[in-house]
Design an enzyme around this catalytic site. Structure first.
Site, PDB file in Angstrom:
ATOM      1  N   ASP A 123      -5.014   4.414  -2.403  1.00 34.28           N
ATOM      2  CA  ASP A 123      -5.971   4.571  -3.516  1.00 34.28           C
ATOM      3  C   ASP A 123      -7.285   5.198  -3.067  1.00 34.28           C
ATOM      4  OD1 ASP A 123      -4.092   3.292  -4.995  1.00 34.28           O
ATOM      5  OD2 ASP A 123      -5.100   1.335  -4.976  1.00 34.28           O
TER       6      ASP A 123
HETATM    7  P1  NAP Z   1      -3.695   0.729  -0.952  1.00 33.62           P
HETATM    8  O1  NAP Z   1      -4.096   1.649  -2.023  1.00 33.62           O
HETATM    9  O2  NAP Z   1      -3.283  -0.641  -1.309  1.00 33.62           O
HETATM   10  O3  NAP Z   1      -2.496   1.458  -0.164  1.00 33.62           O
HETATM   11  C1  NAP Z   1      -2.008   0.946   1.012  1.00 33.62           C
HETATM   12  C2  NAP Z   1      -0.771   1.746   1.397  1.00 33.62           C
HETATM   13  O4  NAP Z   1      -0.381   1.291   2.667  1.00 33.62           O
HETATM   14  C3  NAP Z   1       0.385   1.528   0.464  1.00 33.62           C
HETATM   15  O5  NAP Z   1       0.587   2.655  -0.348  1.00 33.62           O
HETATM   16  C4  NAP Z   1       1.582   1.275   1.393  1.00 33.62           C
HETATM   17  O6  NAP Z   1       2.591   2.240   1.139  1.00 33.62           O
HETATM   18  C5  NAP Z   1       1.013   1.470   2.781  1.00 33.62           C
HETATM   19  N1  NAP Z   1       1.515   0.473   3.725  1.00 33.62           N
HETATM   20  C6  NAP Z   1       1.702  -0.849   3.539  1.00 33.62           C
HETATM   21  N2  NAP Z   1       2.212  -1.413   4.643  1.00 33.62           N
HETATM   22  C7  NAP Z   1       2.326  -0.420   5.557  1.00 33.62           C
HETATM   23  C8  NAP Z   1       2.795  -0.371   6.887  1.00 33.62           C
HETATM   24  N3  NAP Z   1       3.250  -1.457   7.530  1.00 33.62           N
HETATM   25  N4  NAP Z   1       2.776   0.822   7.518  1.00 33.62           N
HETATM   26  C9  NAP Z   1       2.346   1.928   6.899  1.00 33.62           C
HETATM   27  N5  NAP Z   1       1.909   1.948   5.639  1.00 33.62           N
HETATM   28  C10 NAP Z   1       1.901   0.778   4.974  1.00 33.62           C
HETATM   29  O7  NAP Z   1      -4.822   0.585   0.181  1.00 33.62           O
HETATM   30  P2  NAP Z   1      -6.227   1.305   0.353  1.00 33.62           P
HETATM   31  O8  NAP Z   1      -6.092   2.782   0.258  1.00 33.62           O
HETATM   32  O9  NAP Z   1      -6.798   0.695   1.578  1.00 33.62           O
HETATM   33  O10 NAP Z   1      -7.048   0.867  -0.917  1.00 33.62           O
HETATM   34  C11 NAP Z   1      -7.489  -0.457  -1.115  1.00 33.62           C
HETATM   35  C12 NAP Z   1      -7.240  -0.855  -2.542  1.00 33.62           C
HETATM   36  O11 NAP Z   1      -7.521  -2.257  -2.630  1.00 33.62           O
HETATM   37  C13 NAP Z   1      -8.139  -0.148  -3.535  1.00 33.62           C
HETATM   38  O12 NAP Z   1      -7.458   0.069  -4.730  1.00 33.62           O
HETATM   39  C14 NAP Z   1      -9.253  -1.161  -3.736  1.00 33.62           C
HETATM   40  O13 NAP Z   1      -9.906  -1.024  -4.977  1.00 33.62           O
HETATM   41  C15 NAP Z   1      -8.475  -2.448  -3.662  1.00 33.62           C
HETATM   42  N6  NAP Z   1      -9.339  -3.609  -3.383  1.00 33.62           N
HETATM   43  C16 NAP Z   1      -9.979  -3.678  -2.194  1.00 33.62           C
HETATM   44  C17 NAP Z   1     -10.856  -4.706  -1.966  1.00 33.62           C
HETATM   45  C18 NAP Z   1     -11.657  -4.776  -0.702  1.00 33.62           C
HETATM   46  O14 NAP Z   1     -12.611  -5.539  -0.677  1.00 33.62           O
HETATM   47  N7  NAP Z   1     -11.317  -4.024   0.331  1.00 33.62           N
HETATM   48  C19 NAP Z   1     -11.037  -5.694  -2.903  1.00 33.62           C
HETATM   49  C20 NAP Z   1     -10.340  -5.601  -4.114  1.00 33.62           C
HETATM   50  C21 NAP Z   1      -9.496  -4.559  -4.308  1.00 33.62           C
HETATM   51  P3  NAP Z   1       4.120   1.937   1.555  1.00 33.62           P
HETATM   52  O15 NAP Z   1       4.510   0.697   0.874  1.00 33.62           O
HETATM   53  O16 NAP Z   1       4.866   3.152   1.098  1.00 33.62           O
HETATM   54  O17 NAP Z   1       4.128   1.813   3.041  1.00 33.62           O
END
Ligand code: NAP
Length: 468
Positions: free
Chosen positions: A392
């Site tokens: 994301d």
């Molecule tokens: P993300 O959008 O959740 O994407 C993570 C990606 O990692 C997934 O598409 C997944 O694809 C891949 N993944 C999972 N396990 C893996 C592994 N073992 N090896 C390789 N790839 C793996 O993560 P992000 O880009 O870090 O974004 C964070 C999201 O969390 C945002 O939408 C944000 O708004 C939300 N959020 C964050 C917080 C905070 O405080 N950080 C709080 C609330 C919400 P596959 O399954 O295809 O591997």
């Protein structure tokens, strides 16, 4: 004795303030943690001194409670970093329950033996304490369950017509009952259990319409409720350290929730009532864009020829625990004179600072971790962007697709670099549940697999090959 207690409380409150201040910077964060531990220990010592003044204290019960706390608390500290949000939620649940129980005990003790102690102010503080405490208890338990993906707790938001009106109505009734108890505690004491039941129910209803995805933000909010209930408890018990620590806890929780909302470009109302994470109706399948794949050998070769490489870590790096491999990759590339920096999105992963903590663990120089706003202007000049388990936070739809649930969320401009290499296990979406056009862009190459093993293969290829 009184002076001893006041001095310990003053020391404890001061250390809590310094602890928060020091935790603001990675260089002093460790000192901040020690200061927090010392503040809590000194606060407990002060309270033991305070209790020693009462003859009726049953030390055996106190010891049982302390042992129970240690037995529950120590294993809680062993959870992996990816489970910290739910662990934090459990801590808030215990904090809320403690505040609720203390408020309840004080009310009935005073009502039975010292009714003159139940002044309007004290009863007001008790009512605030139990409403906030009990709703934090059930709300946090449910939030922890959703984050832990407990099978019988639905992850998706559950919504129905009139939900917000019903929830607010319920809270309104609890507040009205509270006002009645404040006006005449003895006459309306029968309403006290009603307030508790309503607060417990409200905590559950507050969390039901919120998807697992928004739970970290909600946990920060529950943190602030727990803090406020501790402030109220401080007024009930006339305990200054509780008031100070509760106020620090309450305000930092609120600030954190605001920071997270801003980083996701969401408002509080949208998080609390927006039911984010509901299954989106999928658009009609258009032409399927092709995904180009690259081998680790090919990717290693491309990176070797680059002058600048920007690494974008995300939740997948945390799941795979790939940070140490990433450090090895960083070493291999910097050894070749390549400028390697990390682009840190404020909500990458599942908790604020998630990526910083993981990368700091590997002792990557902190000045190489660059905040999103600072690195974005440099990305069009970057030769290679390596996306490791992020989705994301690098989704260009956030910039242009008004229908996207993440529209308006600031992102890292990985798509603007000359070339992008992305590692994830499949084409599955991330947290927001939406496709990412970055993966099908002309200059993007994917490698499907676990982040730890793919980065490991990259390192192997680089360490086997010659330098620049
Ligand atoms: P993300 O959008 O959740 O994407 C993570 C990606 O990692 C997934 O598409 C997944 O694809 C891949 N993944 C999972 N396990 C893996 C592994 N073992 N090896 C390789 N790839 C793996 O993560 P992000 O880009 O870090 O974004 C964070 C999201 O969390 C945002 O939408 C944000 O708004 C939300 N959020 C964050 C917080 C905070 O405080 N950080 C709080 C609330 C919400 P596959 O399954 O295809 O591997």
């Amino acid at each position: 004795m009184e002076t001893y207690i006041q001095v310990t409380y003053l020391l404890s409150a001061g250390l809590f303030i310094f602890s928060l201040k020091w935790m603001n910077d990675p260089k002093t964060a460790r000192k901040g943690v020690y200061a927090g531990v010392a503040a809590m220990a000194i606060g407990i010592l002060g309270t033991v001194g305070l209790l020693a003044g009462f003859e009726s204290i049953n030390w055996a019960w106190m010891a049982v409670a302390a042992v129970l706390g240690v037995v529950v608390g120590v294993p809680l500290s062993w959870v992996p970093l990816t489970a910290v949000p739910q662990r934090t939620a459990l801590s808030h649940a215990f904090g809320g329950l403690a505040a609720g129980l203390v408020g309840t005990a004080k009310f009935y003790l005073w009502l039975g033996s010292e009714p003159e102690m139940l002044t309007s102010f004290r009863v007001f503080a008790i009512v605030a304490e139990i409403i906030l405490g009990y709703l934090t208890f059930t709300g946090s338990l449910l939030a922890a369950g959703k984050l832990q993906e407990v099978s019988w707790i639905p992850q998706r938001p559950l919504t129905y017509k009139g939900q917000n009106a019903m929830n607010l109505g319920l809270l309104g009734i609890a507040v009205l009952c509270g006002i009645a108890v404040v006006t005449n505690p003895a006459q309306f004491a029968f309403l006290f259990p009603v307030i508790i039941a309503l607060a417990l129910t409200f905590g559950v209803l507050l969390i039901i319409p919120i998807g697992g995805a928004d739970m970290p933000t909600v946990i920060a909010l529950l943190n602030s409720y727990a803090g406020l209930s501790a402030v109220a408890m401080g007024f009930v018990l006339d305990n200054k350290v509780l008031i100070t620590a509760g106020a620090l806890d309450g305000s930092s929780g609120l600030i954190l929730a605001i920071i997270m909302c801003r980083a996701m470009n969401r408002s509080f109302t949208n998080v609390l009532f927006g039911a984010f994470g509901q299954v989106q109706a999928q658009g009609v399948a258009g032409e399927q864009k092709l995904v180009k794949q690259e081998t680790p050998e090919g990717a290693a070769l491309l990176m070797e020829q680059a002058n600048t490489v920007v690494i974008v870590p995300g939740y997948g790096m945390a799941v795979a625990q790939a940070q140490h491999r990433v450090r090895e990759l960083y070493d291999q590339l910097t050894k070749r004179g390549i400028d390697v920096r990390f682009a840190i999105h404020p909500v990458a992963g599942r908790m604020p600072g998630h990526m910083n903590v993981l990368l700091a663990e590997t002792e990557i120089p902190y000045d190489h971790l660059v905040e999103m706003d600072e690195i974005n202007p440099d990305l069009p000049q970057a030769d290679v962007v390596l996306v490791i388990g992020a989705n994301d936070v690098v989704n260009p739809a956030a910039r242009h697709d008004k229908s996207s649930p993440i529209f308006g969320m600031p992102i890292i401009d990985a798509d603007k670099a000359h070339m992008c290499f992305a590692i994830k296990r499949s084409m599955n979406p991330g947290f927001a549940g939406i496709d990412n056009e970055l993966y099908t862009a002309d200059h993007t190459y994917m490698r499907f697999g676990d982040a730890k093993s793919v980065v490991g293969e990259l390192v192997k290829n680089l360490s086997g090959g010659a330098g620049h």
